[in-house]
Design an enzyme around this catalytic site. Structure first.
Site, PDB file in Angstrom:
ATOM      1  N   ASP A   1       0.838  -1.194   0.000  1.00 45.45           N
ATOM      2  CA  ASP A   1       0.000   0.000   0.000  1.00 45.45           C
ATOM      3  C   ASP A   1       0.878   1.251   0.000  1.00 45.45           C
ATOM      4  O   ASP A   1       1.572   1.533   0.979  1.00 45.45           O
ATOM      5  CB  ASP A   1      -0.911  -0.008   1.225  1.00 45.45           C
TER       6      ASP A   1
ATOM      7  N   ASP B   1      -1.468   5.556  -6.793  1.00 46.99           N
ATOM      8  CA  ASP B   1      -1.927   4.620  -5.778  1.00 46.99           C
ATOM      9  C   ASP B   1      -1.809   3.191  -6.281  1.00 46.99           C
ATOM     10  O   ASP B   1      -2.250   2.867  -7.387  1.00 46.99           O
ATOM     11  CB  ASP B   1      -3.379   4.922  -5.395  1.00 46.99           C
TER      12      ASP B   1
END
Length: 467
Positions: free
Chosen positions: A151, A351
């Site tokens: 992440d 992302d």
């Protein structure tokens, strides 16, 4: 158990790689011919399309659902489920950035509780323990091999730890990490600087052991003890006293069967910040074109020459941990959209766990119109959730797909792979609610491109055809 999550980064279920066939000379710079058979997933793992660059911290990266994944026995989410979780992720990012302004890489950040569930990338590494690792290139290392979601937009790494009843914990494919069996495991006292520095992630004290909690905007959360252990990448690369959350309870649903999250955000708790003195706040990854192939993750400066990358300034958001870039233009089939750079003024978040790229409505509408015009020879199909430009390719052998190019600051030009254009036979882009919201460059569009984050240097590099 020293924490040795094998960086086996797994990405969401996406399209297969897209071999091409020859086009007429007039079209070769505008279109790509994609064989329909190449868009169908394979039953077996084909390994690497391109040999990964050799780096001391290199580890495999894979989609979470598919033959190359250590989570391959987990249930594959439906498209509706995937898009639902993707929207939760996007909503969470926009919530944090609603009062923020993009700036340069020297701005500071505040650390806020953020994370929405998405299927994301997962990685495997070992946590030090008496148990033997198994199933990856680091299987000869001591410790428990764990599969993590990678992440880039969160700060607190965590892994499920015994005791961890199900529920409130979730099932995972790997053996649970047991800190009681690790001679190098160490909790933090409640008065330690590490514990008092957790800020909004602090969750009180139990038996003089520091507790953490991460609450996500969709209501999910993870909580437990905050501890340290040895994180091992390979025989010559390890992170002693790696700090992470030892999760004993969750609220909400964690749909992946990964053991936890390996956070690479800009906060002091992240893996990147904890290893800054050794690896210089530099990391890179390449997401494969499909679940039938493997990509890679690198911590530290890649071994390849800098000339192999196109480079653009990194955008930082002063109130968040995100990394970003600034789009200037988009071309479809060699033709630029009639959209000025001011439309992209809010910047775009990079992302690893958002799948579908979000654009300002003005830019998306122009992109959609140009794409539909270039694809007018194919039968349209009903929308699939947020994907509103879909096609029926029944009986089609090869697709003549218009090339889509993203142009970033400093004229950094990136041509998307075919796998970054179509997703479940639909245009793999969607619209933000308004032009003021930051865009989000999702993982589908990043496929086959090595993305190099030089955080201290304030740049992002792109290398096409890397995996």
């Amino acid at each position: 158990m020293p924490l040795v999550p094998s960086l086996f980064l797994l990405l969401l279920l996406h399209l297969s790689c897209s071999p091409t066939v020859q086009l007429a000379a007039a079209d070769e710079h505008k279109y790509t011919l994609v064989a329909m058979s190449s868009l169908k997933p394979k039953a077996t793992c084909s390994g690497y399309r391109v040999s990964p660059p050799q780096n001391i911290t290199w580890v495999p990266l894979n989609h979470p659902h598919g033959p190359c994944s250590p989570l391959s026995d987990a249930a594959t989410p439906s498209l509706a489920e995937l898009l639902h979780h993707d929207q939760l992720r996007v909503d969470g990012i926009h919530m944090r950035l609603s009062n923020d302004t993009p700036g340069d890489s020297k701005k500071t950040q505040s650390d806020q509780n953020y994370q929405t569930e998405s299927y994301g990338n997962v990685l495997r590494r070992n946590i030090d323990a008496s148990a033997a690792a198994a199933g990856s290139r680091s299987s000869s290392l001591p410790g428990v091999l764990q599969t993590f979601v990678l992440d880039t937009a969160s700060d607190v790494p965590w892994v499920q730890c015994l005791p961890c009843p199900i529920p409130p914990c979730h099932p995972q494919v790997d053996s649970f990490y047991d800190p009681s069996r690790s001679p190098s495991s160490a909790p933090f006292s409640c008065t330690s600087p590490t514990c008092t520095g957790l800020g909004t992630y602090a969750n009180g004290c139990v038996n003089n052991q520091c507790q953490y909690r991460v609450v996500y905007p969709d209501g999910t959360s993870t909580s437990g003890s905050y501890i340290a252990d040895l994180l091992t990448f390979d025989a010559s690369n390890a992170v002693p006293s790696f700090k992470f959350g030892c999760s004993h309870a969750e609220q909400g649903s964690f749909d992946s069967r990964a053991a936890g999250i390996l956070a690479l955000g800009g906060g002091p708790e992240s893996l990147l910040s904890q290893t800054a003195s050794r690896y210089g706040k530099v990391f890179a990854y390449c997401i494969p074109a499909s679940s039938s192939y493997s990509g890679f993750f690198i911590l530290g400066v890649p071994s390849l020459a800098s000339s192999r990358y196109v480079v653009t300034p990194m955008v930082r958001f002063s109130q968040a941990t995100f990394y970003g870039v600034r789009l200037r233009a988009i071309t479809v089939g060699g033709q630029p959209l009639g959209v000025g750079p001011t439309v992209f003024a809010a910047g775009s978040v990079l992302d690893s766990r958002t799948d579908i790229t979000r654009l300002p409505p003005t830019a998306y509408q122009a992109l959609r119109a140009a794409f539909r015009s270039s694809m007018s020879m194919y039968r349209s199909a009903p929308p699939k959730g947020i994907l509103d430009t879909c096609y029926d390719f029944t009986g089609v052998v090869n697709i003549k797909l218009p090339k889509i190019t993203l142009v970033f600051d400093r004229n950094a030009v990136v041509v998307l792979d075919s796998s970054g254009i179509l997703f479940h036979d639909c245009l793999a882009f969607a619209s933000n609610a308004n032009d003021r919201m930051p865009g989000i460059l999702g993982s589908v569009q990043q496929q086959t491109i090595e993305v190099l984050y030089n955080v201290d240097g304030g740049t992002v590099g792109f290398r096409q055809g890397a995996c």
